[in-house]
Design a protein around this motif. Structure first.
Motif, PDB file in Angstrom:
ATOM      1  N   ALA A   1      53.618  39.922  35.775  1.00  0.00           N
ATOM      2  CA  ALA A   1      52.914  40.282  36.561  1.00  0.00           C
ATOM      3  C   ALA A   1      51.653  39.223  36.866  1.00  0.00           C
ATOM      4  O   ALA A   1      50.961  38.296  35.982  1.00  0.00           O
ATOM      5  CB  ALA A   1      52.659  41.670  36.645  1.00  0.00           C
ATOM      6  N   GLN A   2      50.387  40.256  36.989  1.00  0.00           N
ATOM      7  CA  GLN A   2      49.206  39.280  37.235  1.00  0.00           C
ATOM      8  C   GLN A   2      48.083  39.906  37.769  1.00  0.00           C
ATOM      9  O   GLN A   2      48.853  41.359  37.765  1.00  0.00           O
ATOM     10  CB  GLN A   2      49.247  38.921  39.347  1.00  0.00           C
ATOM     11  N   SER A   3      46.104  39.315  37.588  1.00  0.00           N
ATOM     12  CA  SER A   3      46.191  41.223  37.670  1.00  0.00           C
ATOM     13  C   SER A   3      45.221  40.950  38.994  1.00  0.00           C
ATOM     14  O   SER A   3      44.453  40.125  39.322  1.00  0.00           O
ATOM     15  CB  SER A   3      44.759  40.013  36.336  1.00  0.00           C
ATOM     16  N   LEU A   4      45.562  42.076  39.019  1.00  0.00           N
ATOM     17  CA  LEU A   4      44.903  42.530  40.964  1.00  0.00           C
ATOM     18  C   LEU A   4      44.008  43.003  41.133  1.00  0.00           C
ATOM     19  O   LEU A   4      43.890  44.013  40.574  1.00  0.00           O
ATOM     20  CB  LEU A   4      46.499  42.353  41.672  1.00  0.00           C
ATOM     21  N   ASN A   5      42.691  42.486  41.690  1.00  0.00           N
ATOM     22  CA  ASN A   5      41.808  43.158  41.682  1.00  0.00           C
ATOM     23  C   ASN A   5      42.077  43.766  43.182  1.00  0.00           C
ATOM     24  O   ASN A   5      42.066  42.905  43.559  1.00  0.00           O
ATOM     25  CB  ASN A   5      40.583  42.741  41.366  1.00  0.00           C
ATOM     26  N   LEU A   6      41.386  44.888  43.198  1.00  0.00           N
ATOM     27  CA  LEU A   6      41.592  45.927  44.933  1.00  0.00           C
ATOM     28  C   LEU A   6      40.016  45.523  45.011  1.00  0.00           C
ATOM     29  O   LEU A   6      39.583  46.703  44.619  1.00  0.00           O
ATOM     30  CB  LEU A   6      42.356  46.740  45.173  1.00  0.00           C
ATOM     31  N   TYR A   7      39.788  44.903  46.124  1.00  0.00           N
ATOM     32  CA  TYR A   7      37.946  45.226  46.897  1.00  0.00           C
ATOM     33  C   TYR A   7      38.275  46.316  48.081  1.00  0.00           C
ATOM     34  O   TYR A   7      39.024  45.868  48.557  1.00  0.00           O
ATOM     35  CB  TYR A   7      37.687  44.128  47.001  1.00  0.00           C
ATOM     36  N   MET A   8      37.221  47.405  47.891  1.00  0.00           N
ATOM     37  CA  MET A   8      36.818  48.276  49.125  1.00  0.00           C
ATOM     38  C   MET A   8      35.641  48.233  49.422  1.00  0.00           C
ATOM     39  O   MET A   8      34.845  49.193  48.646  1.00  0.00           O
ATOM     40  CB  MET A   8      37.943  49.335  48.721  1.00  0.00           C
TER      41      MET A   8
END
Length: 976
Positions: free
Chosen positions: A881-888
């Motif tokens: 998998a991947q370390s996916l940060n989400l920005y909002m």
């Protein structure tokens, strides 16, 4: 000329009143001892904190008069502001040091501005300017005076004249082949901060800080700062080894490196800091292979980070220099090779080129007596006291040597579960998690990295509602885990029930034990059966609720606390190459590892390293696949070598790792690569590049593992794996679509046609694979700092900001942007000022052309769904998998509902931190207008937003003060 040492302040014709103030002793107590103040004439006096309070009092007197200045409110304000100034001036001088009087006055001015005392600050500024004019006039009218000769106190106590010629030579070498930097400016600024009798260590620091202060104006000063820092590092190392009475410059060190390297290895072995086997290498051959010129590749943040946290030291004295560091790591990784010198040089050349970088534990520990090189451990906690506390002990042992942990807690029975041994009822899983939390705090990896653990729980567990609240700042502290990360392990059936607005039932695993190991359609069938048994009264400990209600609470907690993260059980398992021998029950600390675990039998282990993607993009904007293949071939060999060489503090981890041999090759610098390709992050072409670049990495990583299998043999559990059946990561999407339902999987399955996938499938069937898993994209925060590129697959946070980590605070400037602005003749002091004012954003700066505004969008200016789209295109090629940060920027329940459903339906296996723009913006420190002044300091990203339901957007008034996760937070494991 002015010779007094007080802080200049506006004078008043009114009589000075007697105003009670904090005592000098109280103020001085806030400042460490041995701090000196350099006066304008170069002389030095002791730092007297009480004079700051006197100066501020005079400033208020000049503006408000004696009556107002004598008030209790003003007196309290002066005391508070004075303490703030002292703290700001001395926070980096715990061991003593020097301050220039101008720096002190700058901080006084800044404190007044921050406090909103604009009239007082204005009067203070005008007074400083008036005194500066008076001094200039006095200097012009009077006889010309040479700057007094200065002496330097050497380490042995002897006093020698300052060698300005050497200073200039150091700075000249540091500025070599760099545009926009000025030798005279650095030397002049450093000389201003020198004083007679200064220790030579402070002289070196003055040069470094003089360059560092100019980074925001010209990014190339970061390289100047690093090269000047090297002077101090060389002196410290060579002095410790007894090698040099002089301080060699950068050029002089090139001839000394081989001799130094030999002495360094023998000394480190004698001090029992390195494995004695390293001394058996041909050290002369390795020493000659060192490329001393590569010391110049570091920027300031990267080199300071290595110095503070990675270099070998004895009682705090670092005697490992950068090229010796890389060779030491390479020697450890090559220790079991047949031609180990040749392989060590091959590994060294790859690491020191920055084309690939091993993960932090590998860099910390390779070549040492405890070579714990693995990054991640995944464990399962069983449902009995011996097993629970055995798992917590394993956590401590694994964490001690820099391992990040992911714990699967789902098997532990829920609250109210029957305990046969005592004929009582369970208190649930949360109290045991509290113990695990406190263990992580206690075992902090020797100060190199904080102990870090993430707890996972499946969404059907009876205690899931309490689990969601573990990170809240209110409630019973005995049921809170403020230092432990948490993550939801979400089955597909739950997401379907949310979308269909169905009911959801919570169970205790002691009554539904097989749910934990079931996935896909099998899970769904058995779960429905358990719901029927509950309806019939044959299961007692359960709870039913609308699935949407639980989903809302999950999103609300994500708003409020940043936890639990949302990860998806079924795609992790249905696309796992190893589903024939076990189940993936959780991910790891950073949500990129998806490996099987089984309590008492297998602790999953993963060894990580990352490809520097922009280093493989050519100047004409092409992905250099030939270089990429060479890099990945060597990198995969290095990662595979970790498995035998690794120190395992827990036997089940060793057994699991030797049986399956998983590794995780990732990437870093993705956004830097887009800059080189001139592609905005949210453009269709950028998303296509995420696809084609990951396809190339996937192909070469799998091919390299096959090549290793041909040389060394396949991993022992290969037969029956997806690999053995010719099913590659790109193919396993079909398994997910079949089990979940095609309507719930919207993931691209196209290939570029540039690679022979069919031929690779056939070769794998014949030869096998050396590694059960090959790819995982980790956060790479610290190794990206070392190599000077953007983190992992992250969008650029800001184009100009101050990054804080365990090594201190560092100005970070987007060099690509600055270079583009220079070409257009737009980079000047005003542009730097504007970037600071707008928190690193270019969107509101009119002079910047639209195409640059599109290219240089920051993380919070990019639609988060586009981050998911790019991640989806990568995920199809990755076996983990991947370390996916989400920005909002402006989060709401509705937006989060749509975003995380989009992530699920796009086929993502996991998500990581949710980062949201806080109500408080960047601290500003150096803009010279009437506003609060400058670069963003510790931005408090991720302020919580109350979300009563996913359908209702949160109002601005919902923004609160608790922190979810700051991208600059030194305590955040992702940032280390």
């Amino acid at each position: 000329m002015q010779t007094h040492t007080s802080i200049a302040a506006p004078e008043s014709r009114r009589p000075t009143p007697t105003i009670p103030a904090a005592s000098p002793a109280e103020l001085a107590a806030t400042a460490p001892g041995a701090i000196k103040v350099i006066r304008r004439n170069g002389k030095v006096t002791a730092f007297d904190a009480s004079k700051i309070q006197i100066a501020m009092t005079k400033a208020f007197l000049a503006v408000e008069g004696s009556a107002a200045a004598a008030s209790a409110a003003v007196r309290q304000k002066v005391e508070t502001l004075s303490a703030q100034v002292v703290q700001a001036l001395t926070r980096h001088l715990s061991g003593g040091g020097t301050l220039h009087i101008e720096d002190i006055q700058d901080q006084v001015e800044l404190a007044l501005m921050r406090a909103g005392e604009h009239k007082v600050a204005r009067a203070y500024v005008l007074y400083r300017e008036e005194r500066a004019r008076e001094r200039a006039a006095e200097a012009a009218a009077g006889p010309t005076m040479d700057r007094p000769a200065l002496s330097i106190t050497r380490d042995d106590g002897s006093v020698v004249p300052l060698d300005e010629a050497r200073m200039r030579r150091l700075v000249t070498e540091a500025c070599a082949r760099l545009s926009g930097v000025d030798v005279d400016e650095v030397v002049g600024a450093a000389l201003r901060d020198l004083y007679d009798g200064m220790p030579e260590a402070e002289l070196s620091q003055a040069l470094t800080l003089a360059a560092r202060a100019r980074i925001e104006k010209e990014p190339n000063y970061t390289y100047v700062s690093a090269r000047l820092l090297l002077d101090a590092l060389r002196h410290e190392a060579l002095k410790f080894l007894g090698m040099s009475e002089t301080r060699p410059t950068f050029e002089e060190m090139k001839t000394l490196y081989p001799d130094y390297f030999r002495e360094y290895i023998h000394k480190a072995v004698s001090l029992e800091l390195l494995d004695p086997k390293l001394a058996l290498y041909d050290l002369d051959t390795l020493g000659r292979a060192l490329l001393a010129e590569r010391d110049a590749k570091f920027d300031y943040l990267g080199l300071q980070t290595l110095y503070d946290r990675y270099f070998i030291h004895s009682n705090g004295t670092r005697f490992e220099l950068p090229q010796a560091f890389f060779m030491r790591v390479a020697m450890g990784l090559a220790i079991n090779e047949i031609d180990r010198e040749a392989r060590a040089i091959e590994f060294y050349q790859l690491l020191s080129s920055f084309d690939f970088m091993s993960s932090t534990p590998t860099l910390f520990n390779s070549g040492t007596l405890r070579p714990q090189l693995s990054s991640c451990y995944l464990t399962q906690v069983p449902d009995d006291l011996d097993g629970i506390f055995g798992a917590i002990k394993d956590n401590a042992l694994l964490s001690k040597f820099a391992g990040g942990l992911g714990n699967d807690w789902t098997p532990v029975r829920g609250m109210g579960g029957y305990i046969k041994g005592t004929n009582g009822k369970s208190n649930g899983v949360v109290p045991f998690m509290k113990v695990a939390n406190d263990t992580a705090v206690a075992v902090n990896q020797g100060g190199k990295r904080k102990g870090a653990v993430c707890a996972y729980l499946e969404t059907w567990h009876r205690d899931i509602e309490e689990f969601l609240e573990l990170r809240k700042n209110t409630g019973d502290e005995r049921r809170r885990t403020h230092d432990m990360n948490t993550a939801n392990w979400v089955p597909d059936l739950f997401m379907k029930r949310v979308i269909q607005e169905g009911q959801w039932t919570l169970f205790s695993p002691d009554e539904t034990p097989d749910l934990h190991d079931l996935v896909g359609a099998a899970f769904e069938k058995r779960y429905v059966e358990y719901e029927r048994l509950a309806d019939e009264g044959r299961i007692k400990n359960f709870k039913r609720m609308p699935a949407v209600s639980l989903w809302r609470k999950m999103l609300s907690m994500l708003f409020e606390t940043g936890h639990p993260w949302i990860t998806f059980k079924d795609p992790c398992n249905l696309r796992s190459p190893q589903q024939h021998v076990g189940v993936v029950h959780s991910s790891n600390l950073c949500t990129e590892i998806t490996l099987n675990t089984k309590a008492g039998q297998e602790i999953a282990v993963c060894n990580l390293g990352s490809v520097n993607l922009p280093a493989h993009v050519t100047e004409d904007g092409q992905l250099d696949t030939a270089k990429l293949e060479r890099t990945i071939s060597t990198a995969m060999r290095m990662l595979d070598n970790v498995i035998e060489y690794n120190y395992y503090s827990v036997a089940t981890a060793r057994n699991s790792n030797l049986r399956h041999r998983p590794v995780g090759l990732g990437v870093m610098g993705f956004h830097d690569a887009l800059y080189k390709l001139r592609l905005p992050y949210d453009s269709d072409k950028a998303i296509e590049f995420a696809d084609v670049s990951m396809e190339a990495i996937s192909y070469y990583a799998i091919k390299a593992s096959t090549d290793l299998a041909a040389e060394r043999g396949r991993y022992s559990s290969f037969e029956g794996s997806l690999w053995s059946r010719g099913i590659l990561p790109i193919d396993s999407i079909q398994i997910l679509a079949r089990e979940r339902g095609a309507d719930f999987v919207k993931q691209d399955t196209s290939v570029s046609g540039k690679f022979d996938w069919d031929g690779l499938r056939e070769r794998i069937k014949t030869v096998g694979m050396r590694n059960s898993n090959c790819m995982a994209i980790a956060p790479t925060a610290t190794i990206a700092n070392i190599t000077g590129v953007s983190q992992s697959i992250e969008p650029t946070y800001q184009n100009l900001y101050v990054k804080s980590n365990l090594s201190g605070e560092f100005t970070v400037v987007n060099e690509y942007l600055v270079n583009d602005l220079k070409k257009l003749g737009l980079w000047d002091e005003v542009m730097a000022h504007d970037l600071k004012y707008f928190d690193g954003s270019v969107q509101h700066i009119d002079r910047i052309p639209p195409e640059l505004k599109a290219l240089y969008k920051c993380a919070f200016e990019i639609d988060p769904k586009r981050l998911v789209d790019a991640a989806s295109r990568r995920q199809k090629w990755i076996d983990q998998a991947q370390s996916l940060n989400l920005y909002m920027r402006e989060p709401s329940g509705k937006k989060l509902d749509e975003l995380y459903k989009h992530a699920w339906i796009s086929g993502l296996k996991t998500t990581y931190y949710l980062r949201t723009m806080g109500a408080t913006h960047a601290e500003k420190t150096t803009i010279s207008d009437g506003r609060l002044n400058a670069v963003g300091g510790n931005v408090k990203s991720a302020q919580p937003v109350a979300a009563p339901s996913p359908a209702a957007p949160a109002a601005a008034s919902d923004v609160g003060g608790a922190k979810v996760c700051s991208i600059l937070d030194p305590d955040c494991e992702a940032c280390q």
